[in-house]
Design an enzyme around this catalytic site. Structure first.
Site, PDB file in Angstrom:
ATOM      1  N   ARG A 298       0.825  -1.215   0.000  1.00 13.88           N
ATOM      2  CA  ARG A 298       0.000   0.000   0.000  1.00 13.88           C
ATOM      3  C   ARG A 298       0.859   1.265   0.000  1.00 13.88           C
ATOM      4  O   ARG A 298       0.490   2.261  -0.613  1.00 13.88           O
ATOM      5  CB  ARG A 298      -0.977  -0.035   1.183  1.00 13.88           C
ATOM      6  CG  ARG A 298      -2.062  -1.045   0.898  1.00 13.88           C
ATOM      7  CD  ARG A 298      -3.098  -1.211   1.981  1.00 13.88           C
ATOM      8  NE  ARG A 298      -4.152  -2.075   1.441  1.00 13.88           N
ATOM      9  CZ  ARG A 298      -5.081  -2.666   2.169  1.00 13.88           C
ATOM     10  NH1 ARG A 298      -5.119  -2.494   3.470  1.00 13.88           N
ATOM     11  NH2 ARG A 298      -5.993  -3.428   1.587  1.00 13.88           N
ATOM     12  N   HIS A 441      -6.796  -0.255  -6.911  1.00  6.37           N
ATOM     13  CA  HIS A 441      -6.157  -1.531  -6.522  1.00  6.37           C
ATOM     14  C   HIS A 441      -5.553  -1.467  -5.112  1.00  6.37           C
ATOM     15  O   HIS A 441      -5.460  -0.416  -4.520  1.00  6.37           O
ATOM     16  CB  HIS A 441      -5.153  -2.008  -7.566  1.00  6.37           C
ATOM     17  CG  HIS A 441      -3.928  -1.157  -7.722  1.00  6.37           C
ATOM     18  ND1 HIS A 441      -2.771  -1.634  -8.292  1.00  6.37           N
ATOM     19  CD2 HIS A 441      -3.684   0.137  -7.413  1.00  6.37           C
ATOM     20  CE1 HIS A 441      -1.875  -0.665  -8.302  1.00  6.37           C
ATOM     21  NE2 HIS A 441      -2.389   0.412  -7.798  1.00  6.37           N
ATOM     22  N   GLU A 442      -5.196  -2.632  -4.603  1.00  2.00           N
ATOM     23  CA  GLU A 442      -4.699  -2.786  -3.222  1.00  2.00           C
ATOM     24  C   GLU A 442      -5.692  -2.217  -2.201  1.00  2.00           C
ATOM     25  O   GLU A 442      -5.301  -1.595  -1.215  1.00  2.00           O
ATOM     26  CB  GLU A 442      -3.329  -2.107  -3.059  1.00  2.00           C
ATOM     27  CG  GLU A 442      -2.199  -2.746  -3.841  1.00  2.00           C
ATOM     28  CD  GLU A 442      -1.842  -4.151  -3.358  1.00  2.00           C
ATOM     29  OE1 GLU A 442      -2.276  -4.547  -2.262  1.00  2.00           O
ATOM     30  OE2 GLU A 442      -1.145  -4.850  -4.114  1.00  2.00           O
ATOM     31  N   GLY A 443      -6.963  -2.437  -2.437  1.00  2.28           N
ATOM     32  CA  GLY A 443      -7.983  -1.921  -1.521  1.00  2.28           C
ATOM     33  C   GLY A 443      -8.461  -0.569  -2.008  1.00  2.28           C
ATOM     34  O   GLY A 443      -7.712   0.399  -2.001  1.00  2.28           O
ATOM     35  N   GLN A 448     -10.448   1.300   2.157  1.00  3.66           N
ATOM     36  CA  GLN A 448      -9.478   1.951   3.047  1.00  3.66           C
ATOM     37  C   GLN A 448     -10.190   2.765   4.125  1.00  3.66           C
ATOM     38  O   GLN A 448      -9.747   2.821   5.267  1.00  3.66           O
ATOM     39  CB  GLN A 448      -8.547   2.886   2.251  1.00  3.66           C
ATOM     40  CG  GLN A 448      -7.715   2.212   1.174  1.00  3.66           C
ATOM     41  CD  GLN A 448      -6.767   1.166   1.708  1.00  3.66           C
ATOM     42  OE1 GLN A 448      -6.299   1.268   2.834  1.00  3.66           O
ATOM     43  NE2 GLN A 448      -6.521   0.139   0.913  1.00  3.66           N
TER      44      GLN A 448
END
Lengths: 601, 249
Positions: A298, A441-443, A448
């Site tokens: 992240r 992406h990545e949450g 978040q």
């Protein structure tokens, strides 16, 4: 003159003045280092970036990889660039000497990588995944797995991917259905379909190591039943040579808005009876291993977003200094020469906003990189655990703030160029498209924000939250005592007060009313917290710049520090006041979206 | 074959230099320093000779303040084997540098000395020639190609009329021009390895050399700023001005 990829003076400021990266050389892990080796590594990154990445940046964007006869066709220059960066050591810059690394501190490696990102974030994407994959295997694999799968990735023989998403399980990983069945030899047979797998197939390397999340037959439902497997494209013999092709098939490529040069693939595992997979660690603990790397991943997303914002800012700044157009409103003489557009205050507004967003975002990411390093290498156990606490807390902001405001900065870069910014002769439209992935992406931003409000704030009796507030108040006290920064200190203090009032109201509401209703505004809360944190880091930058300006004799240096202070003032005058409105909406329980019904659309 | 390479610490070529306000020198305060680009080409050429099996050892030499170690280490990271710093705080000039290099040549007995044709700070283009004269070695300046063959070296030189190839008996001094090669960059592992390579420090005194400057700088000032042009109404006015004001026709 072509625009610089990044402002070198600013990177030096961030590393050596805002952070004190040189002091890290006192730590055992970094005792071979000094500023000279840090600068040398950054200089090498710049050269690789300018020589191999930048010349093909536009071409990579305009020539997407193609799916032909079951394999991927792509520009051959991508391989040259990937090989050059690998040979120069950038897959393993932070890794141990034993695996061929340079043991660079994370903030320094982050700055070095920024050059590669600015010159070709898409091409770098192939390497970043390989680095992440190797790090995960090094952290959780057996010595044999490390030797067989991680070491060849560090040396550039193999590439790596992360295979998580499925057609029915994206943000909701709990629902993934790819299955794993234990075979007699102790390995597993993997069956299922994974999508959006970046770098999922290509011929840049001899082999590709997929890290696949799957459910062992009979495992519990939900996230508690997910295991992690190494599934190679080609099996590997004990002597390290390649064996037969594994049962992993490329089903197709996706065509993306940005990052077009990097393959995004659909992979079918087990069309011919089951792909051979090797369990990492223990069964059912896959997600925790994956999340172990999630903080780093992240930070990487945030840094990528901030860096693309920085390079777009440099590009539009250079353009504004060279493009003559129009006259100032006060000038009535049509025969007078037109001025460079930077003379127009509105253009300077757009440049200053970019500077405030991009440099604020980059400072946040570097601070995050520092914490991610400190949690392993800080001198005392207490410092290490404090760093981990703060990093865990800040991660939703570090990932999201740059991802949200980076594309906004890029949008302003397009606006500065006007019509020229909208066509592909200039890279700013590409920066915008490339950067637009980052809030996803990545949450996603939504995920978040839930992580922040529902998990990170209450975490460990609100320990991370309180520690973060204490540090911000420390800076308020420092700045309050400095003539010229009192106003910003006061503003930040009020913003912190708004933030704490809002937090208390929301937590109370979550405890005794409908949690879904409170969390409907979680993104607004994330924005509020993000803006306060970035204002804090701007004030920290301002403190450094204020002091340095007083001691500086050199005109260019003085201008640099004045620019820092001006961007800080901009952020405090124009951006931070947004928190007043967000806080008010949150406190009054704004519910129009929550109360809206499907049928009413 | 032993090869000696000279490297100079200079202002980075990207930096826009300015004179100091008192006009005594260029302002080097807080300015980024780097290895002279022509010296980088010299290092690259030496490393290529080593990769071809022609050179067996490469020694990088610099003359300057202690921090010039950084430029020697850059050369070591690029492939030189060991370094020698002749440390002095003096503002060394070409003749002083050439004398120091001669002393190092006497000590090390290299077959080939490769150096930049000039440094981008002083732009003198003198040191290589002076060194050749002092040592009695043959010289091949402004090289765009260097081919060692047994005990001689063929140097293709960039001259005003085109290219000239000279054959020199070894030992010889070669100075590099821009087109000789494209220097590599140091890989991250090599940057770390360079830290472990030997780097000796000497002083001009130990070598018995007096490096006191012989040329005195009177004044450093920026070039005159270009004045704005004027517009003329017609050709007649242009001719009139050229004739009477500029007095060029």
């Amino acid at each position: 003159m072509p625009a610089p990829l990044l402002n070198e003076r600013d990177l030096d400021f961030m590393l050596y003045e805002f952070l004190d990266s040189e002091s890290m050389c006192a730590r055992e892990r970094y005792r071979d280092h000094n500023r000279e080796s840090f600068d040398a590594a950054i200089a090498t990154a710049k050269q690789v970036a300018e020589k191999y990445f930048l010349p093909i940046r536009g071409k990579v964007d305009r020539n997407e990889p193609r799916f032909e006869n079951g394999r991927v066709e792509m520009l051959p220059e991508i391989k040259q660039a990937v090989d050059a960066a690998t040979e120069a050591g950038f897959v393993s810059s932070t890794a141990d000497y034993e695996v061929g690394g340079m043991q660079l501190p994370l903030p320094v490696a982050t700055v070095a990588n920024a050059y590669l990102t600015a010159a070709g974030s898409t091409t770098l994407g192939y390497l970043s995944l390989t680095t992440a994959n190797a790090s995960l295997i090094e952290a959780h694999g057996t010595p044999e797995q490390i030797a067989k799968w991680a070491v060849p990735q560090r040396s550039g023989r193999f590439a790596g991917t992360m295979a998580m998403t499925e057609p029915g399980a994206g943000s909701g990983l709990a629902d993934l259905i790819t299955s794993a069945e234990r075979a007699e030899d102790g390995s597993y047979r993997i069956t299922g379909n994974k999508i959006y797998i970046s770098g999922g197939d290509h011929e840049l390397n001899e082999n590709i190591v997929h890290l696949v999340l799957a459910r062992v037959k009979g495992a519990p439902k939900g996230t508690k039943g997910i295991s992690l497997f190494i599934v190679p494209k080609f099996l590997v013999n004990d002597d390290g040579s390649l064996g037969e092709q594994n049962d992993v098939a490329l089903a197709g490529l996706f065509h993306k808005m940005g990052g077009r040069g990097q393959t995004s693939t659909s992979l079918n595992f087990g069309e011919r009876g089951g792909a051979v997979g090797y369990l990492v660690g223990e069964e059912n603990r896959g997600l925790s291993y994956m999340f172990h790397m999630m903080n780093e991943a992240r930070i990487m997303v945030g840094t990528g977003a901030a860096t693309i914002a920085l390079t777009g800012f440099q590009y539009s700044l250079n353009y504004a200094r060279e493009r003559p157009q129009g006259r100032l409103p006060s000038c009535k003489d049509p025969l007078s020469p037109s001025v460079n557009i930077i003379e127009h205050a509105d253009v300077r507004r757009m440049l200053l906003a970019q500077k405030a967003y991009a440099e604020g975002a980059f400072a946040l990411c570097l601070f995050g990189a520092q914490l991610a390093d400190d949690q392993h290498t800080a001198p005392t156990e207490e410092q290490r655990s404090q760093a981990k606490l703060l990093l865990d807390f800040l991660i939703p902001m570090i990932k999201t703030w740059p991802s949200e405001y980076g594309p906004q900065a890029n949008s302003l870069a397009i606006q500065v160029l006007g019509g020229a910014g909208y066509i592909n002769e200039h890279p700013v439209e590409m920066f915008y498209r490339d950067n637009r992935l980052n809030p996803i992406h990545e949450g996603t931003t939504g995920i978040q924000s839930l992580d922040l409000l529902a998990r990170k704030v209450p975490m460990q009796g609100m320990a991370g939250y309180h520690y973060c507030l204490a540090l911000m108040r420390e800076t308020v006290a420092q700045a309050g005592a400095v003539a010229g920064l009192e106003k910003q200190a006061e503003q930040l203090e009020s913003a912190i007060k708004r933030l704490t009032d809002t937090t208390e109201t929301l937590l109370a509401a979550m405890a005794d009313t409908n949690i879904d209703k409170v969390l409907a505004n979680s993104v607004m809360y994330l924005k509020l917290f993000g803006h306060v944190v970035v204002a804090w880091l701007w004030l920290k930058q301002g403190l450094v710049a204020h002091q340095a300006l007083a001691q500086s004799q050199h005109g260019d240096e003085q201008n640099f520090y004045r620019g820092k202070l001006q961007a800080m003032r901009y952020f405090f005058s124009v951006e931070l006041p947004h928190t007043e409105r967000w806080s008010a909406l949150l406190m009054q329980g704004e519910d129009s979206a929550y109360a809206m019904r499907d049928d009413w659309f | 074959m032993k090869v000696l390479v000279a490297v100079k610490r200079v202002v980075d070529y990207n930096v826009k230099v300015r004179p100091k306000s008192d006009g005594t020198d260029v302002d080097l305060n807080n300015v980024k320093m780097a290895i002279n680009p022509f010296c980088e080409i010299a290092v690259e050429e030496a490393v290529r000779l080593k990769e071809k099996g022609v050179a067996t050892e490469i020694i990088a030499v610099s003359i300057g303040p202690k921090v010039a170690q950084e430029q020697i280490r850059t050369a070591l990271a690029l492939g030189a084997d060991r370094g020698i710093l002749v440390e002095t705080e003096e503002d060394v000039q070409p003749l002083g540098i050439a004398k120091v290099l001669k002393a190092v040549v006497d000590k090390e007995q290299p077959q080939l000395v490769i150096m930049g044709k000039q440094a981008i700070d002083g732009d003198n283009n003198q040191t290589g020639q002076m060194l050749a004269a002092l040592t009695g070695m043959a010289q091949g300046t402004f090289a765009s190609e260097v081919a060692v063959d047994g005990d001689s070296v063929a140097v293709t030189r960039e001259i005003d009329g085109g290219l000239q190839t000279v054959k020199l008996a070894l030992p010889a001094v070669v100075t590099t021009d821009l087109r000789l090669n494209e220097p590599r960059y140091a890989s991250l592992p090599n940057i770390m390895k360079a830290k472990k390579k030997p780097l000796d420090t000497l002083t001009p005194d130990e070598l018995g050399i007096d490096v006191t400057p012989r040329v005195k700088t009177l004044k450093v000032e920026p070039p005159a700023e270009r004045q704005a042009g004027i517009k003329v109404a017609d050709v007649a006015e242009l001719v009139e001005k050229l004739k009477n004001e500029a007095k060029v026709i």
